[in-house]
Write a protein that holds these residues in place. Structure first.
Motif, short mmCIF file in Angstrom:
data_model
loop_
_atom_site.label_atom_id
_atom_site.label_comp_id
_atom_site.label_asym_id
_atom_site.label_seq_id
_atom_site.Cartn_x
_atom_site.Cartn_y
_atom_site.Cartn_z
N PHE A 45 -12.46 4.81 28.12
CA PHE A 45 -12.00 4.07 27.75
C PHE A 45 -11.78 4.21 26.53
N TYR A 46 -12.76 4.49 25.34
CA TYR A 46 -12.59 4.92 24.35
C TYR A 46 -11.92 6.40 23.65
N GLY A 47 -11.55 7.22 24.81
CA GLY A 47 -11.03 8.16 24.80
C GLY A 47 -9.91 8.41 24.66
N ALA A 48 -9.48 7.80 25.43
CA ALA A 48 -8.37 7.12 26.06
C ALA A 48 -7.10 6.59 24.95
N ALA A 49 -7.83 5.64 24.38
CA ALA A 49 -7.27 5.29 23.31
C ALA A 49 -6.99 5.87 22.62
N LYS A 50 -8.27 6.92 21.88
CA LYS A 50 -8.09 7.68 20.79
C LYS A 50 -6.70 8.53 21.18
N GLN A 51 -6.63 8.74 22.29
CA GLN A 51 -5.44 9.91 22.39
C GLN A 51 -4.51 8.69 22.37
N PHE A 52 -4.60 7.38 23.05
CA PHE A 52 -3.21 6.62 21.95
C PHE A 52 -3.06 6.99 21.26
N GLY A 53 -3.71 6.38 20.47
CA GLY A 53 -3.15 6.39 19.05
C GLY A 53 -2.98 7.76 18.29
N SER B 144 0.59 -1.01 -0.01
CA SER B 144 0.04 0.04 -0.21
C SER B 144 1.04 1.25 0.03
N ASP B 145 0.34 2.56 -1.07
CA ASP B 145 0.60 3.69 -0.71
C ASP B 145 0.52 4.53 0.73
N TYR B 146 -1.15 4.58 0.94
CA TYR B 146 -1.55 4.74 1.95
C TYR B 146 -2.07 4.09 2.44
N VAL B 147 -2.29 4.47 4.07
CA VAL B 147 -2.98 3.90 4.74
C VAL B 147 -4.12 4.70 5.70
N PHE B 148 -6.16 4.23 5.24
CA PHE B 148 -6.75 5.01 6.52
C PHE B 148 -7.18 4.26 8.29
N HIS B 149 -6.91 5.16 8.61
CA HIS B 149 -7.34 3.51 9.88
C HIS B 149 -7.93 4.33 10.97
N MET B 150 -9.74 3.25 10.44
CA MET B 150 -10.99 3.60 10.42
C MET B 150 -11.62 2.61 11.16
N ALA B 151 -10.87 1.74 11.30
CA ALA B 151 -11.70 0.45 12.19
C ALA B 151 -11.10 0.37 13.59
N ALA B 152 -12.42 0.22 14.15
CA ALA B 152 -12.39 0.63 15.79
C ALA B 152 -13.70 -0.12 16.51
N LEU B 153 -13.29 -0.72 17.51
CA LEU B 153 -14.65 -0.39 18.40
C LEU B 153 -15.55 1.32 19.34
N ARG B 154 -17.14 0.78 19.65
CA ARG B 154 -17.65 1.89 19.57
C ARG B 154 -17.56 2.74 21.13
N ILE B 155 -18.36 3.31 21.75
CA ILE B 155 -17.47 3.90 22.93
C ILE B 155 -18.24 3.33 23.72
N ASN B 156 -19.58 2.88 23.63
CA ASN B 156 -20.46 1.36 24.39
C ASN B 156 -19.33 -0.08 24.79
N SER B 157 -18.61 -0.11 23.01
CA SER B 157 -17.81 -1.34 23.14
C SER B 157 -16.96 -1.56 24.16
N PRO C 239 -13.60 -3.89 27.20
CA PRO C 239 -11.69 -3.52 27.41
C PRO C 239 -10.73 -3.99 27.47
N SER C 240 -10.85 -4.95 27.75
CA SER C 240 -9.41 -5.85 27.31
C SER C 240 -10.14 -6.52 25.82
N GLU C 241 -10.99 -6.40 25.07
CA GLU C 241 -11.37 -6.23 23.47
C GLU C 241 -10.35 -4.75 23.09
N GLY C 242 -11.20 -4.05 24.24
CA GLY C 242 -10.95 -2.52 23.05
C GLY C 242 -8.95 -2.46 23.67
N PHE C 243 -9.11 -3.04 24.10
CA PHE C 243 -7.77 -3.44 24.37
C PHE C 243 -6.49 -3.22 22.74
N ASP C 244 -7.10 -4.74 22.63
CA ASP C 244 -6.59 -5.58 21.31
C ASP C 244 -6.84 -4.92 20.43
N VAL C 245 -8.68 -4.53 20.61
CA VAL C 245 -8.57 -3.07 18.71
C VAL C 245 -8.35 -1.55 18.64
#
Ligand SMILES: NC(=O)c1ccc[n+]([C@@H]2O[C@H](COP(=O)([O-])OP(=O)(O)OC[C@H]3O[C@@H](n4cnc5c(N)ncnc54)[C@H](O)[C@@H]3O)[C@@H](O)[C@H]2O)c1
Length: 322
Positions: free
Chosen positions: A151-159, A78-91, A96-102
């Motif tokens: 957790f979701y917001g924390a994960a997005k900050q991490f990203g 690939s030349d470019y990547v859009f990284h959009m896959a994620a779990l929703r905030i409530n999931s 959270p363990s699955e949230g961590f992996d994804v």
């Protein structure tokens, strides 16, 4: 007109999803060589991809990005990547363990593989959730993230921070887009946490008075999905790198006002019924300042709330006839 997209191979993780499927549609307008979609269909769907299902340029890979070998296969070449896959905030909150992996581990793997395969730029889907309850309204990108409690917001900050550090360490170009409240055709309608506007559309369909919990004063900045998709393409085409951008419609709309718009565009005379607030929402306001996206990405939202809600309503009622 040729640009960065023309003749490029582009990976969209989560490209069968709500926002991702529109990003693919807009990318196709610029004649890419190939678009690879990696999606496990946990939320995405084949109907979302109907407009490009027969396009030979698009390769749909049904699989989980937690399968690192598969992720590597998709990024390689690939030349470019859009990284959009994620779990929703409530999931994320429910698991959270699955949230961590994804959300965290996979985002790390994406970043590492993008360095390995010399990806030219990553467009990362972040969120206004990084702010929690913001300090300023309209909220600029410089507001701090210390009030986020999810957790979701924390994960997005991490990203965001992860890509920032990879830019510093390995010169991996990236842009993070902080979407505010996305809505539009293809949004989730069946989930446990169906958005309030879908519940209200059900009330309009069934001629039942719609319910508002609390006084309806919580505000959001509703941004139409096609505008968000356009901001993604603009982020790729621009020279911006190592930057985060707010993507909103710059209109603060209370839930009460949202319901009024929905009733108006559907010519409904139903009246809202108020019920006692049944949950505490720590984020009572949202309003984006998008000056930075206007200046550096040349991005301006084009769809008004009324127009967007009309298109959402038409899509939703049409979908139910099928
Ligand atoms: N919708 C919003 O209001 C909003 C607001 C802010 C940020 N975002 C972010 O924008 C991006 C797109 O959101 P969306 O609303 O289109 O959500 P969506 O759920 O429709 O899209 C995400 C896609 O990722 C896929 N996916 C999830 N886990 C996967 C895995 N392990 N492997 C492969 N695919 C997987 C899902 O099947 C889905 O198609 C996400 O990163 C989301 O966090 C969305």
């Amino acid at each position: 007109m040729t640009n960065k997209i023309t003749n490029s191979t582009i990976l969209v993780t989560g490209g069968a999803g709500f926002i991702g499927s529109y990003v693919v549609e807009y990318l196709l307008e610029h004649s890419p060589k190939k678009i690879i979609i990696l999606d496990n269909l946990i939320r995405g769907s084949h109907p979302n991809m109907v407009n490009f299902k027969d396009n030979s340029i698009v390769q749909f890979v049904e699989g989980d990005m937690r399968d690192t070998a598969l992720l590597e296969d998709c990024i390689k070449g690939s030349d470019y990547v859009f990284h959009m896959a994620a779990l929703r905030i409530n999931s994320c909150a429910a698991n959270p363990s699955e949230g961590f992996d994804v959300m965290l581990k996979c985002t790390f793997n994406v970043a590492e593989l993008c360095v390995k395969y010399k990806i030219k730029k990553v467009i990362y889907s972040s969120s206004a959730s990084v702010y929690g309850l913001a300090q300023h309204f309209p909220t600029p990108e410089t507001d701090n993230p210390y009030d986020n409690q999810t957790f979701y917001g924390a994960a997005k900050q991490f990203g965001e921070q992860l890509f920032r550090s990879f830019k510093f360490m390995y010169d991996l170009d990236y842009v993070a887009l902080r979407y505010f409240n996305a809505y539009g055709p293809r949004m989730d309608t069946d989930g446990k946490y169906t958005e309030v506007m879908i519940k209200w559309l059900d009330c309009i369909r069934d001629s039942k008075n719609p319910l508002i919990y609390g006084d309806g004063s919580t505000t959001m900045d509703f941004v139409y999905v096609k505008d968000i998709a356009k901001s993604n393409v603009a982020a790729l085409l621009s020279d911006a790198t190592d930057e985060a951008f707010n993507i909103g419609n710059c209109e603060e709309t209370s839930l009460k006002e949202l319901l009024e718009v929905l009733l108006k565009v559907n010519n409904s005379t139903l009246t809202p019924e108020h019920r006692e607030e049944n949950s505490i929402n720590p984020v009572s306001r949202r309003l984006a300042n998008i000056d930075k996206a206007k200046a550096l990405l040349n991005f301006t939202p084009t769809i008004s709330l009324e127009q967007g809600m009309k298109e959402l309503s038409e899509w939703y009622f049409e979908k139910q006839k099928k």
